[in-house]
Design an enzyme around this catalytic site. Structure first.
Site, mmCIF file in Angstrom:
data_model
loop_
_atom_site.group_PDB
_atom_site.id
_atom_site.type_symbol
_atom_site.label_atom_id
_atom_site.label_comp_id
_atom_site.label_asym_id
_atom_site.label_seq_id
_atom_site.Cartn_x
_atom_site.Cartn_y
_atom_site.Cartn_z
ATOM 1 N N PRO A 210 0.328 2.107 5.351
ATOM 2 C CA PRO A 210 0.727 0.691 5.356
ATOM 3 C C PRO A 210 0.022 -0.110 6.456
ATOM 4 O O PRO A 210 0.054 -1.331 6.447
ATOM 5 C CB PRO A 210 2.242 0.738 5.620
ATOM 6 C CG PRO A 210 2.654 2.144 5.366
ATOM 7 C CD PRO A 210 1.459 2.996 5.641
ATOM 8 N N GLU B 55 5.896 10.666 9.055
ATOM 9 C CA GLU B 55 5.736 9.382 9.759
ATOM 10 C C GLU B 55 4.280 9.010 9.994
ATOM 11 O O GLU B 55 3.987 7.970 10.560
ATOM 12 C CB GLU B 55 6.476 9.417 11.107
ATOM 13 C CG GLU B 55 7.967 9.655 11.000
ATOM 14 C CD GLU B 55 8.666 8.701 10.029
ATOM 15 O OE1 GLU B 55 8.486 7.484 10.175
ATOM 16 O OE2 GLU B 55 9.376 9.193 9.131
ATOM 17 N N ARG C 116 -11.778 2.606 -13.543
ATOM 18 C CA ARG C 116 -11.991 1.748 -14.710
ATOM 19 C C ARG C 116 -13.205 0.826 -14.546
ATOM 20 O O ARG C 116 -13.652 0.203 -15.502
ATOM 21 C CB ARG C 116 -10.722 0.986 -15.095
ATOM 22 C CG ARG C 116 -10.147 0.098 -14.040
ATOM 23 C CD ARG C 116 -8.705 -0.253 -14.369
ATOM 24 N NE ARG C 116 -8.553 -0.706 -15.747
ATOM 25 C CZ ARG C 116 -9.028 -1.852 -16.224
ATOM 26 N NH1 ARG C 116 -9.665 -2.663 -15.427
ATOM 27 N NH2 ARG C 116 -8.861 -2.171 -17.489
ATOM 28 N N ASP D 170 -11.273 -8.779 -16.997
ATOM 29 C CA ASP D 170 -9.989 -8.404 -16.418
ATOM 30 C C ASP D 170 -9.423 -9.539 -15.588
ATOM 31 O O ASP D 170 -10.170 -10.312 -14.993
ATOM 32 C CB ASP D 170 -10.172 -7.230 -15.436
ATOM 33 C CG ASP D 170 -10.000 -5.902 -16.121
ATOM 34 O OD1 ASP D 170 -9.527 -5.887 -17.258
ATOM 35 O OD2 ASP D 170 -10.352 -4.892 -15.489
HETATM 36 N N1 ADE Z 1 1.476 5.280 2.487
HETATM 37 C C1 ADE Z 1 2.744 4.845 2.597
HETATM 38 N N2 ADE Z 1 2.861 3.563 2.266
HETATM 39 C C2 ADE Z 1 1.619 3.151 1.886
HETATM 40 C C3 ADE Z 1 1.078 1.918 1.426
HETATM 41 N N3 ADE Z 1 1.834 0.830 1.286
HETATM 42 N N4 ADE Z 1 -0.237 1.864 1.163
HETATM 43 C C4 ADE Z 1 -1.013 2.943 1.340
HETATM 44 N N5 ADE Z 1 -0.568 4.123 1.758
HETATM 45 C C5 ADE Z 1 0.735 4.230 2.036
#
Ligand code: ADE
Length: 245
Positions: free
Chosen positions: A88, A115, A153, A168
């Site tokens: 994230p 984590e 793709r 697309d």
């Molecule tokens: N691992 C956990 N959450 C994630 C996300 N939002 N994007 C990429 N990898 C992740």
């Protein structure tokens, strides 16, 4: 396009055998190989995670099994791979990023669990960090699969009609125009006349106008990033007038 995957649950990637990604795999246009860090552990419990130094909740993926899994994947890559960590904290993955991945030809995707991973792996081995959105998944596997799907793709020959990829949603920066199929009338709703006209120039204009209008309505943020030419501005104005905005 070659993808090397480092993941604790490589079996999740089996579902890539379905649909369009499956076509790419079967035709040999896309290759996915997996390495499980658990296979590179040195203790009898095959430990891949440990408590974070300094305390705090959760567990952290240990450096050594990851480093060795990465090394094995690097050796198997058909050319020098870009090593990507999904988290994230990464840059936001979007259609433009998918096009960028396509150019790389060989990519290792490291899917974390728990984590996170030991920071020393990030420093030593990771070229790029990408996120698929502002939410937390329980592991990077699904994120890696999203990347593989979106990139596969785009590989020439994977999608049957090449045109359908260039048309697309988002490939032009705009949302896709509305689409209809048989019957011409369903529950008193008719397919727009223009689509039955057979006049391709007029249909193309209508579709562009709808794409501009839909993007303006649903994703104004995308429209702000674009420089509309005079003609596109005119079509968007027509859309607003016709729909009384
Ligand atoms: N691992 C956990 N959450 C994630 C996300 N939002 N994007 C990429 N990898 C992740």
């Amino acid at each position: 396009m070659w993808f090397g995957i480092i993941a604790l649950f490589p079996e999740l990637f089996d579902s890539l055998a379905c649909g369009v990604t499956g076509r790419g795999l079967k035709k040999g246009l896309v290759t996915v190989e997996t390495w499980n860090p658990r296979s590179f552990t040195l203790d009898k419990h095959r430990t891949v995670d440990d408590k974070p130094y300094g305390g705090g909740p959760g567990m952290v993926m240990m450096a050594q099994p990851l480093a060795e899994a990465l090394e094995a994947a690097r050796k198997a890559a058909p050319q020098r791979p870009t090593v990507v960590y999904l988290s994230p904290q990464g840059k936001r993955f979007d259609q433009k990023a998918a096009e960028g991945f396509l150019e790389k030809k060989a990519v290792i995707l490291l899917a974390g669990r728990y984590e996170g991973i030991d920071e020393r792996i990030l420093e030593a081995d990771i070229d790029e960090e990408w996120s698929i959105g502002d939410y937390v998944l329980s592991g990077g596997e699904l994120a890696a699969m999203v990347v593989i799907d979106a990139v596969s793709r785009l590989v020439p020959g994977v999608v049957k009609e090449e045109d359908s990829v260039s048309q697309d949603s988002l490939s032009s920066g705009l949302l896709k125009y509305p689409q209809y199929t048989r019957p011409e009338e369903y529950k008193n709703k008719k397919v727009p006349d223009v689509l039955l006209s057979g006049n391709h120039r007029v249909i193309e204009d209508w579709r562009l106008k709808q794409s501009l209008g839909k993007t303006w309505l649903k994703r104004p943020d995308l429209l702000k990033k674009m420089q509309l030419n005079k003609y596109q501005q005119q079509l968007l104005q027509e859309f607003k007038d016709e729909n009384e905005f």
